[in-house]
Design a protein around this motif. Structure first.
Motif, PDB file in Angstrom:
ATOM      1  N   THR A 105      36.848   8.106   2.925  1.00  0.00           N
ATOM      2  CA  THR A 105      37.994   7.957   3.330  1.00  0.00           C
ATOM      3  C   THR A 105      38.991   9.043   2.874  1.00  0.00           C
ATOM      4  O   THR A 105      38.780   9.619   1.760  1.00  0.00           O
ATOM      5  CB  THR A 105      38.648   6.655   3.072  1.00  0.00           C
ATOM      6  N   CYS A 106      39.998   9.394   3.537  1.00  0.00           N
ATOM      7  CA  CYS A 106      40.823  10.455   3.245  1.00  0.00           C
ATOM      8  C   CYS A 106      41.959   9.662   2.519  1.00  0.00           C
ATOM      9  O   CYS A 106      42.702   8.688   3.052  1.00  0.00           O
ATOM     10  CB  CYS A 106      41.514  11.258   4.428  1.00  0.00           C
ATOM     11  N   VAL A 107      42.648  10.192   1.202  1.00  0.00           N
ATOM     12  CA  VAL A 107      43.568   9.785   0.614  1.00  0.00           C
ATOM     13  C   VAL A 107      44.617  10.926   0.332  1.00  0.00           C
ATOM     14  O   VAL A 107      44.455  11.764  -0.186  1.00  0.00           O
ATOM     15  CB  VAL A 107      43.357   8.810  -0.580  1.00  0.00           C
ATOM     16  N   GLU A 108      46.049  10.539   0.445  1.00  0.00           N
ATOM     17  CA  GLU A 108      47.142  11.550   0.144  1.00  0.00           C
ATOM     18  C   GLU A 108      46.956  11.624  -1.260  1.00  0.00           C
ATOM     19  O   GLU A 108      46.971  10.626  -2.276  1.00  0.00           O
ATOM     20  CB  GLU A 108      48.460  10.637   0.570  1.00  0.00           C
ATOM     21  N   GLU A 109      47.177  12.797  -1.763  1.00  0.00           N
ATOM     22  CA  GLU A 109      47.432  13.235  -3.337  1.00  0.00           C
ATOM     23  C   GLU A 109      47.942  12.381  -4.087  1.00  0.00           C
ATOM     24  O   GLU A 109      47.844  11.912  -5.236  1.00  0.00           O
ATOM     25  CB  GLU A 109      47.569  14.797  -3.289  1.00  0.00           C
ATOM     26  N   ASP A 110      49.563  11.845  -3.483  1.00  0.00           N
ATOM     27  CA  ASP A 110      50.402  11.250  -4.329  1.00  0.00           C
ATOM     28  C   ASP A 110      50.086   9.852  -4.310  1.00  0.00           C
ATOM     29  O   ASP A 110      50.876   8.802  -4.674  1.00  0.00           O
ATOM     30  CB  ASP A 110      51.624  11.616  -4.063  1.00  0.00           C
ATOM     31  N   LYS A 111      49.026   9.188  -3.732  1.00  0.00           N
ATOM     32  CA  LYS A 111      48.632   7.892  -3.723  1.00  0.00           C
ATOM     33  C   LYS A 111      47.378   7.792  -4.667  1.00  0.00           C
ATOM     34  O   LYS A 111      46.851   6.641  -4.642  1.00  0.00           O
ATOM     35  CB  LYS A 111      48.651   7.470  -2.404  1.00  0.00           C
ATOM     36  N   LEU A 112      46.955   8.713  -5.503  1.00  0.00           N
ATOM     37  CA  LEU A 112      45.922   8.601  -6.298  1.00  0.00           C
ATOM     38  C   LEU A 112      45.719   9.246  -7.370  1.00  0.00           C
ATOM     39  O   LEU A 112      46.681  10.021  -7.769  1.00  0.00           O
ATOM     40  CB  LEU A 112      44.942   9.736  -5.227  1.00  0.00           C
ATOM     41  N   ILE A 113      45.297   8.594  -8.467  1.00  0.00           N
ATOM     42  CA  ILE A 113      45.043   9.189  -9.734  1.00  0.00           C
ATOM     43  C   ILE A 113      43.472   9.000 -10.612  1.00  0.00           C
ATOM     44  O   ILE A 113      42.769   8.458  -9.625  1.00  0.00           O
ATOM     45  CB  ILE A 113      45.999   8.633 -10.914  1.00  0.00           C
ATOM     46  N   HIS A 114      43.193   9.402 -11.530  1.00  0.00           N
ATOM     47  CA  HIS A 114      42.111   9.558 -12.094  1.00  0.00           C
ATOM     48  C   HIS A 114      41.700   8.073 -12.450  1.00  0.00           C
ATOM     49  O   HIS A 114      42.723   7.364 -13.210  1.00  0.00           O
ATOM     50  CB  HIS A 114      41.864  10.391 -13.245  1.00  0.00           C
ATOM     51  N   LYS A 115      40.665   7.657 -12.411  1.00  0.00           N
ATOM     52  CA  LYS A 115      39.972   6.292 -12.903  1.00  0.00           C
ATOM     53  C   LYS A 115      40.202   6.030 -14.256  1.00  0.00           C
ATOM     54  O   LYS A 115      40.028   7.071 -15.140  1.00  0.00           O
ATOM     55  CB  LYS A 115      38.878   6.218 -12.380  1.00  0.00           C
ATOM     56  N   ILE A 166      50.834  -8.545 -17.388  1.00  0.00           N
ATOM     57  CA  ILE A 166      52.077  -7.602 -17.418  1.00  0.00           C
ATOM     58  C   ILE A 166      53.463  -8.305 -17.846  1.00  0.00           C
ATOM     59  O   ILE A 166      53.970  -7.799 -18.978  1.00  0.00           O
ATOM     60  CB  ILE A 166      52.523  -6.716 -16.051  1.00  0.00           C
ATOM     61  N   ALA A 167      53.485  -9.517 -17.481  1.00  0.00           N
ATOM     62  CA  ALA A 167      54.623 -10.365 -17.952  1.00  0.00           C
ATOM     63  C   ALA A 167      54.523 -10.211 -19.795  1.00  0.00           C
ATOM     64  O   ALA A 167      55.452 -10.256 -20.406  1.00  0.00           O
ATOM     65  CB  ALA A 167      54.703 -11.632 -17.267  1.00  0.00           C
ATOM     66  N   LYS A 168      53.241 -10.696 -20.060  1.00  0.00           N
ATOM     67  CA  LYS A 168      53.060 -10.523 -21.384  1.00  0.00           C
ATOM     68  C   LYS A 168      53.259  -9.406 -22.155  1.00  0.00           C
ATOM     69  O   LYS A 168      53.820  -9.416 -23.141  1.00  0.00           O
ATOM     70  CB  LYS A 168      51.590 -11.376 -21.788  1.00  0.00           C
ATOM     71  N   HIS A 169      52.852  -8.320 -21.443  1.00  0.00           N
ATOM     72  CA  HIS A 169      53.107  -7.084 -22.047  1.00  0.00           C
ATOM     73  C   HIS A 169      54.655  -6.946 -22.358  1.00  0.00           C
ATOM     74  O   HIS A 169      54.890  -6.170 -23.413  1.00  0.00           O
ATOM     75  CB  HIS A 169      52.439  -5.838 -21.263  1.00  0.00           C
ATOM     76  N   ILE A 170      55.397  -7.190 -21.321  1.00  0.00           N
ATOM     77  CA  ILE A 170      56.753  -6.928 -21.204  1.00  0.00           C
ATOM     78  C   ILE A 170      57.313  -7.690 -22.486  1.00  0.00           C
ATOM     79  O   ILE A 170      58.363  -7.291 -23.141  1.00  0.00           O
ATOM     80  CB  ILE A 170      57.553  -7.477 -20.042  1.00  0.00           C
ATOM     81  N   GLY A 171      56.930  -8.838 -22.804  1.00  0.00           N
ATOM     82  CA  GLY A 171      57.171  -9.784 -24.104  1.00  0.00           C
ATOM     83  C   GLY A 171      57.911 -11.091 -23.656  1.00  0.00           C
ATOM     84  O   GLY A 171      58.683 -11.749 -24.194  1.00  0.00           O
ATOM     85  N   TYR A 273      50.943   3.829 -14.843  1.00  0.00           N
ATOM     86  CA  TYR A 273      51.335   2.633 -15.990  1.00  0.00           C
ATOM     87  C   TYR A 273      50.264   1.925 -16.035  1.00  0.00           C
ATOM     88  O   TYR A 273      49.817   1.376 -16.901  1.00  0.00           O
ATOM     89  CB  TYR A 273      52.740   2.262 -15.446  1.00  0.00           C
ATOM     90  N   LEU A 274      49.680   1.270 -14.841  1.00  0.00           N
ATOM     91  CA  LEU A 274      48.560   0.233 -14.879  1.00  0.00           C
ATOM     92  C   LEU A 274      47.213   0.940 -15.518  1.00  0.00           C
ATOM     93  O   LEU A 274      46.620   0.368 -16.199  1.00  0.00           O
ATOM     94  CB  LEU A 274      48.220   0.056 -13.333  1.00  0.00           C
ATOM     95  N   LYS A 275      46.922   2.126 -15.128  1.00  0.00           N
ATOM     96  CA  LYS A 275      45.828   2.822 -16.007  1.00  0.00           C
ATOM     97  C   LYS A 275      45.832   2.661 -17.516  1.00  0.00           C
ATOM     98  O   LYS A 275      45.180   2.373 -18.093  1.00  0.00           O
ATOM     99  CB  LYS A 275      45.539   4.266 -15.355  1.00  0.00           C
ATOM    100  N   ASP A 276      47.119   3.141 -17.906  1.00  0.00           N
ATOM    101  CA  ASP A 276      47.462   3.087 -19.260  1.00  0.00           C
ATOM    102  C   ASP A 276      47.221   1.703 -19.878  1.00  0.00           C
ATOM    103  O   ASP A 276      46.804   1.594 -21.415  1.00  0.00           O
ATOM    104  CB  ASP A 276      48.923   3.696 -19.696  1.00  0.00           C
ATOM    105  N   LEU A 277      47.643   0.590 -19.322  1.00  0.00           N
ATOM    106  CA  LEU A 277      47.612  -0.738 -19.685  1.00  0.00           C
ATOM    107  C   LEU A 277      46.020  -0.993 -19.769  1.00  0.00           C
ATOM    108  O   LEU A 277      45.580  -1.657 -20.618  1.00  0.00           O
ATOM    109  CB  LEU A 277      48.057  -1.642 -18.971  1.00  0.00           C
ATOM    110  N   LEU A 283      45.408  -4.854 -20.062  1.00  0.00           N
ATOM    111  CA  LEU A 283      45.387  -5.241 -18.625  1.00  0.00           C
ATOM    112  C   LEU A 283      43.854  -5.267 -18.211  1.00  0.00           C
ATOM    113  O   LEU A 283      43.352  -4.366 -18.506  1.00  0.00           O
ATOM    114  CB  LEU A 283      46.132  -4.425 -17.717  1.00  0.00           C
ATOM    115  N   LYS A 284      43.367  -6.359 -17.772  1.00  0.00           N
ATOM    116  CA  LYS A 284      42.083  -6.689 -17.539  1.00  0.00           C
ATOM    117  C   LYS A 284      41.848  -7.016 -16.102  1.00  0.00           C
ATOM    118  O   LYS A 284      42.184  -8.404 -15.761  1.00  0.00           O
ATOM    119  CB  LYS A 284      41.312  -7.500 -18.424  1.00  0.00           C
ATOM    120  N   PRO A 285      41.304  -6.257 -15.043  1.00  0.00           N
ATOM    121  CA  PRO A 285      41.055  -6.762 -13.839  1.00  0.00           C
ATOM    122  C   PRO A 285      39.995  -7.746 -13.925  1.00  0.00           C
ATOM    123  O   PRO A 285      38.818  -7.709 -14.545  1.00  0.00           O
ATOM    124  CB  PRO A 285      40.499  -5.438 -13.130  1.00  0.00           C
ATOM    125  N   ILE A 286      40.190  -8.783 -13.195  1.00  0.00           N
ATOM    126  CA  ILE A 286      39.155 -10.036 -13.164  1.00  0.00           C
ATOM    127  C   ILE A 286      38.681  -9.971 -11.837  1.00  0.00           C
ATOM    128  O   ILE A 286      39.314 -10.197 -10.811  1.00  0.00           O
ATOM    129  CB  ILE A 286      39.964 -11.343 -13.449  1.00  0.00           C
TER     130      ILE A 286
END
Length: 334
Positions: A105-115, A166-171, A273-277, A283-286
């Protein structure tokens, strides 16, 4: 290449596995060999063409885009001439805006980051839509602050589980709403309190909250008023009926209203932001179920029940999903 194609609106039976031509990236796009994608309620609304008014933007008589799949994770195999952030062989994830249920699939550069370095392709593929929805609902719509009480209705789904973390991360102090079978799952990602909706009506608990994230959309405007503190805000993500959707939509049009209908914008900043978490293990994907591409009908049927737990992932590459492509020597530009 193989792809899941649908040429008319309907149930999972309209989804067909077909051989189609591999797409070519535009100058601001990259071509990805897809390892994994995940499916969201967004996909089955498009598959069904419901609610009907949505067809004004997605095609009234037949779908304008005939390959579903918004979340993608995979390997860059070709890059457009204006692409600057990626090279051949990079492992990436992001928002495909249709096309994820395919081998390429093709993806716009500004909708993509490194895993994320510590996430599998399956985990990365589950992040974009659900993660961004959770983040923007809490931060931008409900404006949750440290120390506030947050109620998350529909806490055991993909958006719900990300919202808790994410809410717990916010406090915030987080209360999740789910069925009996999902209580332990919701507690496992950090919920401070859990309400079992099979045993108690949410609107009758006698507690008020600074913010509500309603991922189900089964609460009424009156329920929101009962549950919110003065000055509190409800961010409405999901809906169970068109009437409930329109009710929340009309309320959200007023600047004075404390009800906000959530619409998201996928940005590289929020993906980071999600990647850093994830990389900091906050942050853990289930993922509870994983299907091969050929079993997309079974996956969509389960998603449509409305009781799918966590995230559902479609494994595009099969047994090779955990392996990256070998980096090519030449950086192609098109």
């Amino acid at each position: 290449m193989k792809a899941i194609v649908y040429q008319k609106y309907g149930g999972p039976e309209v989804l067909e596995l077909k051989e189609i031509e591999k797409p070519k990236p535009k100058e601001n796009e990259v071509l990805i060999k897809v390892h994994s994608t995940s499916i969201n309620p967004y996909e089955w609304h498009h598959m069904r063409g419901k609610p009907l008014f949505a067809r004004l933007s997605i095609g009234f008589f037949k779908p304008r885009n005939q390959i579903l799949g918004m979340d993608v994770a995979g390997t860059v195999v070709q890059a457009g001439r204006k692409v600057t952030h990626f090279e051949i062989g990079d492992l990436v994830f992001g928002f495909s805006n249709f096309g994820g249920l395919a081998e390429y699939t093709c993806v716009e550069e500004d909708k993509l980051i490194h895993k994320p370095s510590n996430a599998s392709f399956e985990e990365a593929a589950s992040l974009s839509i659900a993660g961004i929805t959770a983040l923007q609902s809490l931060r931008d719509f409900a404006k949750v602050k440290p120390g506030q009480k947050v109620l998350i209705n529909g806490s055991s789904g993909g958006v719900g589980l990300f919202s808790i973390q994410i809410a717990k991360h916010i406090g915030a102090e987080v209360t999740g709403v789910c069925s009996s079978r999902n209580i332990e799952l919701v507690k496992s990602v950090g919920a401070d309190h859990v309400i079992d909706y099979t045993q108690q009506k949410v609107a009758e608990i006698g507690i008020q909250y600074d913010a509500i994230i309603d991922n189900v959309g089964n609460l009424s405007i009156r329920d929101y008023r009962e549950l919110l503190k003065p000055g509190g805000t409800c961010a409405v993500v999901g809906f169970t009926s068109v009437s409930r959707l329109f009710s929340a939509m009309m309320k959200s049009l007023s600047r004075k209203s404390n009800i906000r209908l959530v619409s998201i914008d996928v940005t590289r900043k929020d993906l980071h932001y999600l990647k850093d978490l994830v990389e900091s293990e906050k942050l853990k994907p289930i993922i509870v179920r994983k299907y091969p591409l050929a079993q997309i009908r079974e996956a969509m049927t389960y998603l449509e029940t409305g009781h799918a737990r966590a995230k559902l992932v479609i494994d595009i590459k099969g047994e090779e999903a955990s392996k990256s492509l070998q980096r090519e020597k030449k950086y192609h530009k098109v």
